[in-house]
Design an enzyme around this catalytic site. Structure first.
Site, PDB file in Angstrom:
ATOM      1  N   TYR A   1      82.484  54.786 151.534  1.00 47.11           N
ATOM      2  CA  TYR A   1      83.221  55.163 150.324  1.00 47.11           C
ATOM      3  C   TYR A   1      84.051  56.414 150.606  1.00 47.11           C
ATOM      4  CZ  TYR A   1      80.079  52.073 147.688  1.00 47.11           C
ATOM      5  OH  TYR A   1      79.385  50.990 147.218  1.00 47.11           O
TER       6      TYR A   1
ATOM      7  N   LYS B   1      88.531  45.218 151.050  1.00 49.99           N
ATOM      8  CA  LYS B   1      88.050  46.309 151.879  1.00 49.99           C
ATOM      9  C   LYS B   1      88.481  46.070 153.329  1.00 49.99           C
ATOM     10  CE  LYS B   1      84.044  46.564 148.849  1.00 49.99           C
ATOM     11  NZ  LYS B   1      84.812  47.265 147.837  1.00 49.99           N
TER      12      LYS B   1
ATOM     13  N   HIS C   1      85.418  52.929 144.633  1.00 51.92           N
ATOM     14  CA  HIS C   1      84.978  51.689 145.248  1.00 51.92           C
ATOM     15  C   HIS C   1      84.885  51.889 146.758  1.00 51.92           C
ATOM     16  CE1 HIS C   1      85.142  49.178 141.694  1.00 51.92           C
ATOM     17  NE2 HIS C   1      86.344  49.655 141.397  1.00 51.92           N
TER      18      HIS C   1
END
EC number: 4.6.1.16
Length: 275
Positions: free
Chosen positions: A211, A249, A219
């Protein structure tokens, strides 16, 4: 700071220790306590905080915490004096809660006494008791509520559901919680040492999540997948990278160089030539 050994890892029961771990040392853990009477909910979880094996070992290795085992103390049958003292403390807490709840009930009654009085008078009139309705006063209503108040133990808050309250001790635990030489632990410690917020990545099919800040505010930006070797099969590579794209991601593969103990990070991005 003391960590309690439970289920093979460290637990935190003190709120100040929890906040210090989170705000100062970037150790997240997972809240696993029940916050309401309806049962456990991940969105309403409370203390204690369960740490991963990597987090527990890291805190010990960095000299930030001491791990203690309370098994011997908490599994030993308490003496009669301890049981009596604990029962007295429990009774005192329940009585204090009952007094607070009754005081709040009386304040609410006094605040709405006119409506309650009107409703009771109307009920008596319908029952043909006009004289009783006329004689009924606010003081009668308040006194009736006070006399009929009962404290339901289901509403009580009990700090510890066991006979041991505060009189217990712990034994220093010196055995390792996880293998310090394992690649997973070394990757976790390396990422943490780089100032990252690192949490467990099981929910995303990865080893870790990274993170950019506190997970309550951000997020995860990367998923980290640990490889025993630099080589990876094409289909597995595609599957992991596609997964990272789906959850928005970046995908990071962590592995160890074959000619040394140096950890290498390889970030793989999905490229769509049609765009």
């Amino acid at each position: 700071m003391y960590l309690t050994l439970l289920n093979g890892t460290g637990y935190v029961f003190d709120v100040d220790d929890y906040m210090e771990l989170r705000m100062k040392y970037r150790i997240m853990g997972a809240l696993v306590g029940t916050a309401n009477s309806k049962g456990w909910s991940s969105s309403e979880a409370a203390l204690p905080l369960e740490l991963t094996k990597c987090e527990t070992q890291l805190l010990i290795d960095e000299g930030l915490a001491i791990l203690v085992s309370k098994t011997a103390s908490l599994t030993k049958s308490p003496s009669l004096d301890i049981l009596q003292n604990n029962q007295q403390e429990l009774t005192s807490r329940l009585e204090a809660q009952a007094d607070v709840l009754k005081a709040e009930k009386m304040r609410e009654t006094e605040r709405h006494v006119d409506k309650i009085l009107s409703g009771k008078r109307n009920k008596l009139v319908k029952q043909g008791k006009a004289d009783e309705a006329a004689a009924l006063t606010s003081e009668n209503v308040i006194q009736e509520v006070a006399n009929n108040f009962e404290f339901d133990l289901q509403n009580a808050l009990v700090e510890l559901p066991c006979p041991h309250m505060t009189n217990h001790d712990g034994r220093l635990w010196t055995d390792p919680i996880c293998d310090r030489n394992s690649l997973k632990y070394r990757v976790f410690r390396d990422l943490w040492g780089r100032g990252k917020f690192v949490t467990c990545g099981d929910a995303f099919g990865a080893d870790f999540l990274i993170y950019p800040g506190d997970p309550l505010l951000y997020h995860a930006s990367h998923i980290v997948i640990i490889q025993s070797t630099p080589a990876i099969r094409p289909l597995e590579l595609i599957a992991k990278v596609r997964l990272s794209v789906t959850v928005n991601k970046s995908c990071v593969f962590a592995y160890e160089e074959t000619d040394g103990n140096i950890i290498v990070y390889q970030t793989v991005a999905w490229c769509n030539p049609s765009k």
